[in-house]
Design a protein around this motif. Structure first.
Motif, PDB file in Angstrom:
ATOM      1  N   GLY A  71      -6.311  22.167   6.519  1.00 54.64           N
ATOM      2  CA  GLY A  71      -7.700  22.928   6.673  1.00 54.64           C
ATOM      3  C   GLY A  71      -7.781  22.098   5.135  1.00 54.64           C
ATOM      4  N   GLU A  72      -7.202  21.278   4.247  1.00 55.54           N
ATOM      5  CA  GLU A  72      -7.855  20.787   2.897  1.00 55.54           C
ATOM      6  C   GLU A  72      -8.944  19.871   2.716  1.00 55.54           C
ATOM      7  N   SER A  73      -9.612  19.280   2.438  1.00 54.07           N
ATOM      8  CA  SER A  73     -10.328  17.357   2.498  1.00 54.07           C
ATOM      9  C   SER A  73      -9.379  17.128   1.503  1.00 54.07           C
ATOM     10  N   TYR A  74      -9.477  16.119   1.031  1.00 49.95           N
ATOM     11  CA  TYR A  74      -9.204  14.330   0.733  1.00 49.95           C
ATOM     12  C   TYR A  74      -9.305  14.561  -0.620  1.00 49.95           C
ATOM     13  N   GLU A  75     -10.632  15.056  -0.815  1.00 47.44           N
ATOM     14  CA  GLU A  75     -11.039  15.641  -2.392  1.00 47.44           C
ATOM     15  C   GLU A  75     -10.489  16.170  -3.142  1.00 47.44           C
ATOM     16  N   GLU A  76     -10.265  17.498  -2.051  1.00 43.56           N
ATOM     17  CA  GLU A  76      -9.560  18.502  -2.785  1.00 43.56           C
ATOM     18  C   GLU A  76      -8.306  18.629  -2.614  1.00 43.56           C
ATOM     19  N   ALA A  77      -7.647  17.115  -2.302  1.00 43.74           N
ATOM     20  CA  ALA A  77      -6.170  17.528  -2.076  1.00 43.74           C
ATOM     21  C   ALA A  77      -6.025  16.113  -3.142  1.00 43.74           C
ATOM     22  N   ALA A  78      -6.844  15.356  -3.498  1.00 43.12           N
ATOM     23  CA  ALA A  78      -6.681  13.791  -4.559  1.00 43.12           C
ATOM     24  C   ALA A  78      -7.405  14.878  -6.092  1.00 43.12           C
ATOM     25  N   ALA A  79      -8.242  16.352  -6.216  1.00 43.71           N
ATOM     26  CA  ALA A  79      -7.490  17.021  -7.168  1.00 43.71           C
ATOM     27  C   ALA A  79      -6.595  18.011  -7.422  1.00 43.71           C
ATOM     28  N   ARG A  80      -6.314  18.102  -7.228  1.00 41.83           N
ATOM     29  CA  ARG A  80      -5.043  19.560  -6.928  1.00 41.83           C
ATOM     30  C   ARG A  80      -3.921  18.319  -7.479  1.00 41.83           C
TER      31      ARG A  80
END
Length: 80
Positions: A71-80
């Protein structure tokens, strides 16, 4: 037990949710987000993978990242 990931097809469409370990064992595509870290002068951060990492232990890498959570976006994962 490993964390769940989204198993995707060649068009990045979700086929289902599976355990990351299963996806890796079976060679199923799953979402990964990576980043390249640079400083103000453009130099790229190089990291050395852990000797205990299951893939390419001890090798150097320029990408930092990992699996995208369900459910996470690529952008959210990269920021994490």
């Amino acid at each position: 037990m490993s964390e769940p990931v989204e198993h995707v097809d060649e068009y990045d469409r979700v086929l289902g949710v599976v355990e990351r370990g299963e996806a890796e064992r079976e060679g199923w595509p799953h979402r990964i987000a990576t980043t390249i870290c640079r400083n103000r002068t453009g130099r790229i951060l190089v990291l050395r993978r852990s000797e205990t990492h299951p893939r390419f232990p001890g090798y150097y890498d320029v990408m930092v990242g990992g699996a995208v959570d369900v459910g996470e976006s690529y952008e959210e994962a990269a920021a994490r």
